[in-house]
Design an enzyme around this catalytic site. Structure first.
Site, PDB file in Angstrom:
ATOM      1  CE1 TYR A 267      -4.321  -1.139  -0.132  1.00 33.07           C
ATOM      2  CE2 TYR A 267      -3.680  -2.627   1.626  1.00 33.07           C
ATOM      3  CZ  TYR A 267      -4.590  -2.235   0.659  1.00 33.07           C
ATOM      4  OH  TYR A 267      -5.775  -2.924   0.477  1.00 33.07           O
TER       5      TYR A 267
ATOM      6  CG  ASN B 175     -12.836  -1.600   1.996  1.00 33.15           C
ATOM      7  OD1 ASN B 175     -11.966  -2.409   2.280  1.00 33.15           O
ATOM      8  ND2 ASN B 175     -12.645  -0.624   1.129  1.00 33.15           N
TER       9      ASN B 175
ATOM     10  CG  HIS C 161      -7.010  -4.025  -2.875  1.00 31.52           C
ATOM     11  ND1 HIS C 161      -6.864  -2.660  -2.896  1.00 31.52           N
ATOM     12  CD2 HIS C 161      -6.202  -4.503  -3.850  1.00 31.52           C
ATOM     13  CE1 HIS C 161      -5.986  -2.333  -3.837  1.00 31.52           C
ATOM     14  NE2 HIS C 161      -5.562  -3.433  -4.427  1.00 31.52           N
TER      15      HIS C 161
END
Ligand code: CMP
Length: 137
Positions: free
Chosen positions: A49, A112, A115
């Site tokens: 990331y 969430n 990815h």
């Protein structure tokens, strides 16, 4: 034909919905070309990331991504990058369209569920981060 990288994040793995998420991909024309379940090291999560390094959510993102195992996949199909992103829905599940993976399985912008690579160029880099050429079929 395109290839893109997908990660089923620790929240979705913990919820035991790996199969339900993979079913979304397969029933929408994406094929699993490579797959593995791994527990990311902090160093690997930071490296993966790195483009978000300066963002205020970077540390929380890294801590979350190392909080449990993830499933990493190469998805293959026509327009795989866009198709995967459409199936995932908006980054923030509160804004994700009904029927998308994040609307159905995610709890927050941090947790969430999935990815997905945001461009073909990034997909190539992200795939190479996790898989050698001989592990992709
Ligand atoms: P992902 O697609 O994995 O890429 C970076 C992640 O950072 C993103 O999903 C979110 O889970 C997380 N994140 C947390 N806050 C934000 C934010 N404000 N904007 C974008 N991504 C965020």
């Amino acid at each position: 034909m395109e290839q893109t990288l997908s990660i089923i994040k620790p929240d979705a793995v913990q919820k035991n919905v790996i199969g339900k998420i993979i079913e979304r991909f397969e029933s929408n024309g994406l094929r699993i070309a490579a797959i593995k379940k791994i527990w990311l090291s902090k160093a690997d999560a930071k490296k993966f990331y790195i483009i978000h390094k300066e963002r205020p959510f970077y540390n929380d993102l890294i801590n979350f991504m190392v909080s449990g195992p993830v499933v990493v996949m190469v998805l293959e199909g026509e327009n795989a990058v866009t198709k995967n992103r459409d199936l995932m829905g908006a980054t923030n599940p509160k804004e994700a369209k009904p029927g998308t993976i994040r609307a159905d399985f995610a709890d927050s912008i941090d947790a969430n569920a999935v990815h997905g690579s945001d461009s073909l160029e990034n997909a190539k880099t992200e795939i190479a981060f996790f898989f050698g050429k001989r592990a992709i079929f």
